[in-house]
Motif scaffolding. Structure first.
Motif, PDB file in Angstrom:
ATOM      1  N   ILE A 139      38.714  20.747 -37.639  1.00 53.90           N
ATOM      2  CA  ILE A 139      37.575  20.514 -38.555  1.00 53.90           C
ATOM      3  C   ILE A 139      37.320  21.803 -39.342  1.00 53.90           C
ATOM      4  CG2 ILE A 139      35.093  20.030 -38.739  1.00 53.90           C
ATOM      5  CD1 ILE A 139      35.337  18.360 -36.151  1.00 53.90           C
ATOM      6  N   ALA A 143      39.987  22.266 -41.949  1.00 57.45           N
ATOM      7  CA  ALA A 143      39.774  21.370 -43.099  1.00 57.45           C
ATOM      8  C   ALA A 143      38.701  21.947 -44.017  1.00 57.45           C
ATOM      9  CB  ALA A 143      39.345  19.985 -42.602  1.00 57.45           C
ATOM     10  N   SER A 144      37.655  22.504 -43.417  1.00 57.89           N
ATOM     11  CA  SER A 144      36.578  23.057 -44.252  1.00 57.89           C
ATOM     12  C   SER A 144      37.090  24.269 -45.031  1.00 57.89           C
ATOM     13  CB  SER A 144      35.345  23.391 -43.406  1.00 57.89           C
ATOM     14  OG  SER A 144      35.496  24.615 -42.753  1.00 57.89           O
ATOM     15  N   LEU A 145      38.006  25.020 -44.439  1.00 60.03           N
ATOM     16  CA  LEU A 145      38.554  26.186 -45.157  1.00 60.03           C
ATOM     17  C   LEU A 145      39.455  25.766 -46.319  1.00 60.03           C
ATOM     18  CD1 LEU A 145      39.415  28.667 -42.256  1.00 60.03           C
ATOM     19  CD2 LEU A 145      37.362  28.568 -43.659  1.00 60.03           C
ATOM     20  N   HIS A 205      39.103  23.134 -48.155  1.00 60.30           N
ATOM     21  CA  HIS A 205      38.222  22.772 -49.265  1.00 60.30           C
ATOM     22  C   HIS A 205      37.492  23.997 -49.810  1.00 60.30           C
ATOM     23  CE1 HIS A 205      37.887  18.174 -48.359  1.00 60.30           C
ATOM     24  NE2 HIS A 205      39.080  18.554 -48.733  1.00 60.30           N
ATOM     25  N   ASP A 206      37.102  24.865 -48.906  1.00 58.14           N
ATOM     26  CA  ASP A 206      36.380  26.077 -49.332  1.00 58.14           C
ATOM     27  C   ASP A 206      37.240  26.935 -50.263  1.00 58.14           C
ATOM     28  OD1 ASP A 206      34.166  28.112 -48.935  1.00 58.14           O
ATOM     29  OD2 ASP A 206      35.925  29.243 -48.292  1.00 58.14           O
ATOM     30  N   ILE A 264      37.099  25.522 -53.683  1.00 59.96           N
ATOM     31  CA  ILE A 264      35.805  25.810 -54.314  1.00 59.96           C
ATOM     32  C   ILE A 264      35.732  27.281 -54.728  1.00 59.96           C
ATOM     33  CG2 ILE A 264      33.300  25.890 -53.912  1.00 59.96           C
ATOM     34  CD1 ILE A 264      33.808  23.543 -51.855  1.00 59.96           C
ATOM     35  N   ASP A 265      36.200  28.166 -53.846  1.00 54.27           N
ATOM     36  CA  ASP A 265      36.132  29.609 -54.122  1.00 54.27           C
ATOM     37  C   ASP A 265      37.276  30.106 -55.008  1.00 54.27           C
ATOM     38  OD1 ASP A 265      33.899  29.694 -52.583  1.00 54.27           O
ATOM     39  OD2 ASP A 265      34.821  30.694 -50.859  1.00 54.27           O
ATOM     40  N   ARG A 287      44.606  33.057 -48.061  1.00 54.65           N
ATOM     41  CA  ARG A 287      43.868  32.765 -46.814  1.00 54.65           C
ATOM     42  C   ARG A 287      44.672  33.430 -45.710  1.00 54.65           C
ATOM     43  NH1 ARG A 287      39.188  31.810 -44.732  1.00 54.65           N
ATOM     44  NH2 ARG A 287      38.683  30.557 -46.563  1.00 54.65           N
ATOM     45  N   VAL A 294      40.067  15.987 -41.789  1.00 53.40           N
ATOM     46  CA  VAL A 294      38.734  15.642 -41.256  1.00 53.40           C
ATOM     47  C   VAL A 294      38.743  14.237 -40.673  1.00 53.40           C
ATOM     48  CG1 VAL A 294      36.257  15.492 -41.743  1.00 53.40           C
ATOM     49  CG2 VAL A 294      37.671  16.968 -43.103  1.00 53.40           C
ATOM     50  N   LEU A 317      27.609  20.871 -42.965  1.00 50.97           N
ATOM     51  CA  LEU A 317      28.607  21.786 -43.534  1.00 50.97           C
ATOM     52  C   LEU A 317      28.729  21.520 -45.038  1.00 50.97           C
ATOM     53  CD1 LEU A 317      30.044  23.153 -41.069  1.00 50.97           C
ATOM     54  CD2 LEU A 317      32.148  22.200 -41.917  1.00 50.97           C
ATOM     55  N   CYS A 318      28.724  20.243 -45.374  1.00 56.48           N
ATOM     56  CA  CYS A 318      28.812  19.871 -46.795  1.00 56.48           C
ATOM     57  C   CYS A 318      27.523  20.251 -47.521  1.00 56.48           C
ATOM     58  CB  CYS A 318      29.087  18.380 -46.954  1.00 56.48           C
ATOM     59  SG  CYS A 318      30.691  17.937 -46.295  1.00 56.48           S
ATOM     60  N   GLU A 353      27.546  23.815 -48.487  1.00 54.21           N
ATOM     61  CA  GLU A 353      28.409  24.120 -49.638  1.00 54.21           C
ATOM     62  C   GLU A 353      27.721  23.682 -50.933  1.00 54.21           C
ATOM     63  OE1 GLU A 353      31.390  26.225 -50.789  1.00 54.21           O
ATOM     64  OE2 GLU A 353      31.344  25.766 -48.656  1.00 54.21           O
ATOM     65  N   LYS A 398      26.306  26.440 -42.755  1.00 51.05           N
ATOM     66  CA  LYS A 398      27.701  26.747 -43.103  1.00 51.05           C
ATOM     67  C   LYS A 398      28.540  27.136 -41.891  1.00 51.05           C
ATOM     68  CE  LYS A 398      29.924  30.431 -45.718  1.00 51.05           C
ATOM     69  NZ  LYS A 398      29.784  31.357 -46.831  1.00 51.05           N
ATOM     70  N   GLN A 422      28.192  35.045 -39.148  1.00 58.97           N
ATOM     71  CA  GLN A 422      28.378  34.873 -40.593  1.00 58.97           C
ATOM     72  C   GLN A 422      27.816  36.071 -41.379  1.00 58.97           C
ATOM     73  OE1 GLN A 422      30.213  32.502 -42.287  1.00 58.97           O
ATOM     74  NE2 GLN A 422      29.840  33.894 -43.999  1.00 58.97           N
ATOM     75  N   LYS A 470      41.790  39.360 -49.049  1.00 63.34           N
ATOM     76  CA  LYS A 470      41.222  38.990 -50.346  1.00 63.34           C
ATOM     77  C   LYS A 470      40.520  40.236 -50.904  1.00 63.34           C
ATOM     78  CE  LYS A 470      37.126  37.179 -48.090  1.00 63.34           C
ATOM     79  NZ  LYS A 470      36.159  36.141 -47.946  1.00 63.34           N
TER      80      LYS A 470
END
Ligand code: FPP
Ligand code: MG
Length: 318
Positions: free
Chosen positions: A76, A79-81, A83-84, A87-88, A93, A116, A141-142, A145, A169, A207, A224
């Protein structure tokens, strides 16, 4: 920071479980299977599955089942990374090319969705309804974001808004992972709540350190550029504190999506050299203290591991 070691995780079994999930679906395009596998077996910290296994130490459970659930939490998160990174607009990565660079955005979104949904199918099999209702809030989580996107380059963001976003987040999935393991091990409800609060506070602290490291950590370790969050318009805690400094604040407030690299770099430098980093570290420590307080009444000899983790996180540099 080797949490896997501190928590005595059977890394081989965990890796096996993750691999099995991907291998089971014969219809998955081999190129995508390999990409997911590379990402899942790159240098991630395995934080979420570690917490699931740790949660199980507070009761008794079938090891095999626990590790399957642990693997799901890692997926999970992955998967969020995926998509992240879209977005970013991140090219890297963990030092490797991100998936959307190779596949394009559309296919990569689908691949993230696939992961997911694969997890959802497996989680559904556990059938612990009250756990989903009270602790498994991954839709937040969504929300985090969406909030983050709505606040880009918004230098009016408050401390409270930042903490709320940070909780959604990062902290919720960490807490859900920990309590998921505990629930499967039949830990009692009042103890689940203590563990949940521990996870939430630890997750917020974690975080905040991530947000500090985004400024301070060596570029090569980070995988990065320094200050990438600010360049993306993500106003994190060090920026919120720097905005209170009258000398720096006007320069930061002028930043927009279209600002030059020179302007961004100047602000990043100013933030690094201000007391914003020290202040952020203080807040992070404060959340570790809250995590410690949350388990004060927990009566279990495995509690010392929870304390050890807090000490380790206090020393975290990567
Ligand atoms: C990393 O943040 C991002 C997250 C922890 C959550 C991202 C959540 C979504 C994209 C919502 C969709 C969720 C799923 C499960 C598909 P970051 O950019 O601060 O960290 P980074 O520096 O590691 O990129
Ligand atoms: Mg990101």
């Amino acid at each position: 920071m080797d949490l896997v070691k501190i928590c005595h995780i059977d890394k081989q079994l965990l890796d096996e479980k993750i691999k099995n999930f991907l291998d089971q679906d014969k219809e998955l395009n081999p190129k995508y299977r390999n990409q997911l596998s590379s990402l899942l077996f790159s240098s991630g910290k395995r934080l979420r599955p570690t917490f699931t296994v740790l949660g199980s130490y507070f009761g008794s459970a079938d090891k095999d089942k626990i590790y399957s659930l642990a693997a799901i939490f890692e997926m999970i998160h992955t998967a969020s990374l995926i998509h992240d990174d879209i977005i970013d607009k991140a090219d890297l990565r963990r030092g490797n090319k991100t998936l959307h660079i190779d596949n394009g955005v559309y296919d990569t979104i689908i691949l993230g969705n696939y992961l997911v949904l694969l997890c959802s199918e497996y989680v559904a099999k556990y059938e612990f309804e009250d756990y989903y209702y009270n602790f498994f809030n991954i839709t937040d989580l969504c929300h985090s974001e969406i909030i983050q996107q709505s606040l880009l380059f918004n230098f009016k963001i408050t401390f409270k808004e930042y903490i709320h976003k940070t909780k959604n987040k990062t902290a919720l999935l960490i807490a859900a992972s920990l309590v998921g393991g505990a629930k499967l091990a039949n830990v009692e409800d009042h103890e689940l709540t203590m563990l949940y609060n521990y996870g939430i506070n630890l997750g917020i602290s974690f975080q905040i350190i991530d947000d500090i490291l985004d400024f301070t950590q060596d570029k090569n370790n980070l995988g990065k550029p320094n200050g990438a969050d600010l360049i993306n318009g993500n106003v994190t805690l060090p920026v919120i504190f720097a905005l209170k400094n009258k000398k720096i604040s006007p320069k930061i407030r002028k930043l927009t999506k279209g600002s030059s690299t020179t302007d961004f770099n100047k602000c990043i430098e100013l933030i690094i050299n201000s007391n914003a980093i020290k202040k952020s570290k203080r807040v992070s420590k404060n959340y570790l203290k809250r995590a410690k307080k949350a388990i004060k009444k927990l009566k279990h000899n495995q509690k010392t591991i929870l304390y050890d983790l807090l000490s380790e996180l206090e020393k975290r540099t990567y």
